[in-house]
Design an enzyme around this catalytic site. Structure first.
Site, PDB file in Angstrom:
ATOM      1  N   ALA A  70       0.848  -1.201   0.000  1.00  0.00           N
ATOM      2  CA  ALA A  70       0.000   0.000   0.000  1.00  0.00           C
ATOM      3  C   ALA A  70       0.875   1.239   0.000  1.00  0.00           C
ATOM      4  O   ALA A  70       2.012   1.219   0.478  1.00  0.00           O
ATOM      5  CB  ALA A  70      -0.914   0.001   1.224  1.00  0.00           C
ATOM      6  N   ASP A  71       0.315   2.305  -0.530  1.00  0.00           N
ATOM      7  CA  ASP A  71       0.984   3.604  -0.481  1.00  0.00           C
ATOM      8  C   ASP A  71      -0.076   4.680  -0.368  1.00  0.00           C
ATOM      9  O   ASP A  71      -1.181   4.539  -0.902  1.00  0.00           O
ATOM     10  CB  ASP A  71       1.842   3.843  -1.727  1.00  0.00           C
ATOM     11  CG  ASP A  71       2.740   5.062  -1.570  1.00  0.00           C
ATOM     12  OD1 ASP A  71       3.396   5.186  -0.512  1.00  0.00           O
ATOM     13  OD2 ASP A  71       2.781   5.906  -2.477  1.00  0.00           O
TER      14      ASP A  71
END
Length: 188
Positions: A70-71
């Site tokens: 995730a970012d």
């Protein structure tokens, strides 16, 4: 088995809220935006890179592994705000966000040996007009560091936010609705 490719304690806490079992893989992925890369494409790419690197790290020991990368990034006027380098950088970021609406893009990427699935959340966050002393006091708490855009909505930074349209958990770093849906589709 699900693995979270992240060093973020917030992502770990958020994923625990979904009640899924997971292991953590700490990954190092360069986070540098290409000159012509759109913010959404950048966030998606970094999330995918984290998942791919995580899968490569455990591929031999866990053939049936699923890795979640995730970012999350703050975007104002097309500019991606990373994490502040120091107090001066945090003050500058918060000053630019003051009285304005910015986007928070959060991407989730699931990978396994034979497939991939992505999900994205884009939220609109409006900051109240902040004076210099309010910004300085917030930065002095230390909460700005390690946070995209220099603030933590789940902490004292909540007092800076006048309005949120979108995913609160996405602004924190892992959009739970999108993540849960992706995990169901991936049969995790």
């Amino acid at each position: 088995m699900l693995h979270l490719a992240s060093q973020s304690p917030r992502r770990r806490q958020l994923l625990q809220q979904l009640g899924v079992e997971f292991a953590v893989i700490e990954v190092e992925v360069p986070e540098h935006r290409a000159a012509d890369e759109l913010p959404l494409e950048y966030v998606r790419r970094v999330a995918r890179d984290k998942a791919i690197v995580g899968l490569a790290a455990i591929a031999e020991s866990a053939a049936d592994a699923v890795v979640l990368g995730a970012d999350t990034e703050v975007v104002l006027d097309g500019e991606v705000f990373g994490k502040p380098r120091d107090a001066g950088d945090a003050v500058a970021m918060l000053g630019r966000l003051s009285g304005r609406t910015h986007e928070v893009i959060s991407a989730v990427w699931l990978v396994a040996r034979d497939r991939e699935l992505a999900a994205v959340s884009v939220s609109q966050v409006r900051f109240a007009a902040l004076d210099a002393s309010t910004i300085a006091a917030y930065v002095d708490t230390g909460e700005s560091f390690g946070k995209a855009g220099g603030y933590a909505i789940q902490g004292r930074g909540a007092a800076l936010v006048e309005h949120l349209a979108g995913s609160y958990s996405g602004v924190m770093g892992l959009p739970l609705f999108e993540t849960a849906r992706a995990l169901r589709e991936f049969a995790c």
